[in-house]
Design a protein around this motif. Structure first.
Motif, mmCIF file in Angstrom:
data_model
loop_
_atom_site.group_PDB
_atom_site.id
_atom_site.type_symbol
_atom_site.label_atom_id
_atom_site.label_comp_id
_atom_site.label_asym_id
_atom_site.label_seq_id
_atom_site.Cartn_x
_atom_site.Cartn_y
_atom_site.Cartn_z
ATOM 1 N N ARG A 258 4.764 -3.837 1.675
ATOM 2 C CA ARG A 258 3.503 -3.339 1.135
ATOM 3 C C ARG A 258 3.060 -2.153 1.985
ATOM 4 O O ARG A 258 3.613 -1.898 3.039
ATOM 5 C CB ARG A 258 2.450 -4.444 1.150
ATOM 6 N N GLY A 259 2.084 -1.422 1.503
ATOM 7 C CA GLY A 259 1.638 -0.251 2.240
ATOM 8 C C GLY A 259 0.666 0.555 1.406
ATOM 9 O O GLY A 259 0.502 0.304 0.209
ATOM 10 N N PRO A 260 0.025 1.540 1.999
ATOM 11 C CA PRO A 260 -0.930 2.366 1.255
ATOM 12 C C PRO A 260 -0.269 3.182 0.160
ATOM 13 O O PRO A 260 -0.958 3.705 -0.715
ATOM 14 C CB PRO A 260 -1.534 3.263 2.346
ATOM 15 N N TRP A 261 1.040 3.295 0.184
ATOM 16 C CA TRP A 261 1.770 4.077 -0.812
ATOM 17 C C TRP A 261 2.194 3.226 -2.012
ATOM 18 O O TRP A 261 2.770 3.760 -2.974
ATOM 19 C CB TRP A 261 3.006 4.710 -0.173
ATOM 20 N N VAL A 262 1.955 1.918 -1.995
ATOM 21 C CA VAL A 262 2.330 1.047 -3.113
ATOM 22 C C VAL A 262 1.271 1.160 -4.202
ATOM 23 O O VAL A 262 0.068 1.050 -3.934
ATOM 24 C CB VAL A 262 2.493 -0.408 -2.657
ATOM 25 N N ASP A 263 1.696 1.369 -5.432
ATOM 26 C CA ASP A 263 0.780 1.644 -6.540
ATOM 27 C C ASP A 263 0.444 0.419 -7.376
ATOM 28 O O ASP A 263 -0.659 0.309 -7.907
ATOM 29 C CB ASP A 263 1.396 2.703 -7.463
ATOM 30 N N LEU A 264 1.407 -0.485 -7.540
ATOM 31 C CA LEU A 264 1.231 -1.631 -8.433
ATOM 32 C C LEU A 264 1.932 -2.843 -7.853
ATOM 33 O O LEU A 264 2.816 -2.722 -6.993
ATOM 34 C CB LEU A 264 1.816 -1.339 -9.826
ATOM 35 N N ALA A 265 1.552 -4.008 -8.336
ATOM 36 C CA ALA A 265 2.279 -5.242 -8.048
ATOM 37 C C ALA A 265 2.627 -5.894 -9.376
ATOM 38 O O ALA A 265 2.002 -5.619 -10.411
ATOM 39 C CB ALA A 265 1.429 -6.188 -7.202
ATOM 40 N N ALA A 266 3.632 -6.752 -9.354
ATOM 41 C CA ALA A 266 4.017 -7.523 -10.533
ATOM 42 C C ALA A 266 4.706 -8.790 -10.046
ATOM 43 O O ALA A 266 5.231 -8.829 -8.924
ATOM 44 C CB ALA A 266 4.952 -6.726 -11.444
ATOM 45 N N PRO A 267 4.713 -9.847 -10.860
ATOM 46 C CA PRO A 267 5.426 -11.054 -10.450
ATOM 47 C C PRO A 267 6.886 -10.746 -10.132
ATOM 48 O O PRO A 267 7.548 -10.013 -10.862
ATOM 49 C CB PRO A 267 5.296 -11.963 -11.680
ATOM 50 N N GLY A 268 7.362 -11.308 -9.013
ATOM 51 C CA GLY A 268 8.748 -11.076 -8.616
ATOM 52 C C GLY A 268 9.405 -12.305 -8.025
ATOM 53 O O GLY A 268 10.469 -12.194 -7.419
#
Length: 404
Positions: free
Chosen positions: A298-308
């Motif tokens: 994770r980080g400030p550059w991550v735009d979205l999350a989704a189930p994984g």
């Protein structure tokens, strides 16, 4: 020992240091070059200020450590489902969705990954050349038998061993894209070996090929960790080159996985996801989660999350050796697997789905997802890691239960 480099030839300082050497070869249609030089020569480039020079790093599927399929987050188990009949397959293109437009029809998703395996649920939905297919365990065994008859079994035994270790990663990713957008088309280009590893230069060439073919979404469920400034320069150039070829395309890339020894409060850049022009995707365990999967980068550059976590998708049929010293496990075309690789495929499919449902471009669909469309909520902020929308994931799991 020679080392392969990737070079940004647009940097004037790099051009001064490298000079006009005929051994430098272009990658794709953009501003990247590569060559083989000695380690000493590489250090000379960098000492001379050639920050656009980087080693041709190995990119991998978003896994922790060795590319095995056992242990978190690479938890994969066969599901013992029989393959669906043709009658059961029909809902994939209509009955399994709420709106006939909500299918991704007319959208082309490019996937750079490992090879492809044929699968009944993917028939008619993907494009791949013969070189982009993985060999089956049966094919490998036939190669060994044929080689032993010729008296030269050694090399082919090695090929058979590689085949047994094939992960089916590209097949799994393709299935996830089509779960989200069942009428979309997936074009797969193989750039990673059977273990899920490949050089950046191979990824560049495959991605360039797909951009030239006009894909709307480019799925990169792969990448590499690096804190070298040269990596950022080269990866940014890669994204710029691809967008120059296909301006209306969206690049979606995995945020990468971390192991138990990493501190999630100090995020690590994972390339190319960490490039500003790329849509970076991390993982949550399920649609109701507001926290990152423990192994998700994770980080400030991550735009979205989704189930994984433990997603169900298409996999190989036949034996797969989970570990080199363990017997192979037979799979029947389905598996559950975890990783940001697969969160990324969910988002790529969701973009295709929005494009066809609303008649919008890939960039507009990506912005809609970042604004919260198709979202089940937002992750919790963690220090420098901002809150981001969690994209909902469709699954064939419900269909399998309903028709079983």
């Amino acid at each position: 020992m020679p080392r392969v480099l990737v070079v940004d030839r647009q940097l004037s300082r790099t051009q001064q240091v490298v000079g006009a050497d005929d051994t430098w070869r272009p990658l794709g249609d953009g501003g990247l070059l590569h060559a083989e030089v000695t380690s000493d020569r590489l250090e000379q480039f960098r000492a001379g200020g050639a920050l656009g020079v980087d080693v041709d790093r190995t990119m991998s599927t978003a896994v922790v450590g060795a590319p095995t399929v056992e242990g978190a987050p690479m938890d994969m188990r066969g599901e013992d489902h029989p393959l669906p009949s043709l009658r059961e397959l029909e809902p994939r293109l209509g009955g399994s969705v709420d709106d006939a437009r909500d299918t991704g029809e007319g959208v082309l998703v490019g996937v750079v990954d490992t090879g492809m395996r044929a699968h009944p649920w993917l028939d008619g939905a993907y494009l791949a050349s013969p070189n982009d297919f993985e060999s089956s365990g049966t094919q490998a065994r036939r190669q060994v038998v044929a080689a032993s008859r010729r008296g030269d079994a050694g090399p082919d035994e090695a090929a058979a061993a590689r085949s047994r270790r094939e992960t089916g990663h590209g097949t799994f990713v393709t299935g996830l894209v089509l779960q989200q957008a069942p009428a979309a088309s997936v074009w797969l280009e193989r750039a990673l070996d059977s273990g899920g590893n490949g050089l950046t230069s191979a990824v560049v060439e495959a991605a360039t090929t797909l951009a030239r073919r006009g894909v709307h979404v480019l799925n990169l469920s792969l990448g590499c960790f690096s804190d070298d400034a040269a990596s950022k320069t080269v990866m940014r150039r890669l994204a710029e080159d691809l967008y120059r070829i296909r301006p209306d395309m969206v690049i979606v890339a995995a945020a990468g996985n971390i192991d138990g020894n990493d501190d999630p409060t100090t995020p690590q850049p994972f390339w190319p996801a960490a490039v500003e022009q790329v849509l970076a995707v991390g993982s949550v365990d399920d649609a109701s989660s507001t926290t990152w999967s423990t192994w998700s980068n994770r980080g400030p550059w991550v735009d979205l999350a989704a189930p994984g976590h433990r997603l169900l998708s298409t996999y190989v049929t036949g034996p797969v050796a989970l570990e080199a010293d363990q017997p192979a496990v037979d799979y029947s075309g389905w598996a559950r697997w975890s990783g940001t690789s697969f969160s990324t495929a969910v988002v790529s499919g969701a973009i295709a789905r929005l494009m066809s449902a609303r008649g919008i471009t890939a960039h507009e669909a990506a912005l809609a997802l970042k604004a919260g469309e198709l979202s089940t909520g937002r992750t919790e902020a963690e220090g420098e890691v901002p809150s981001v929308p969690v994209v909902a994931a469709r699954s064939w799991d419900e269909h399998l239960i309903a028709t079983g």
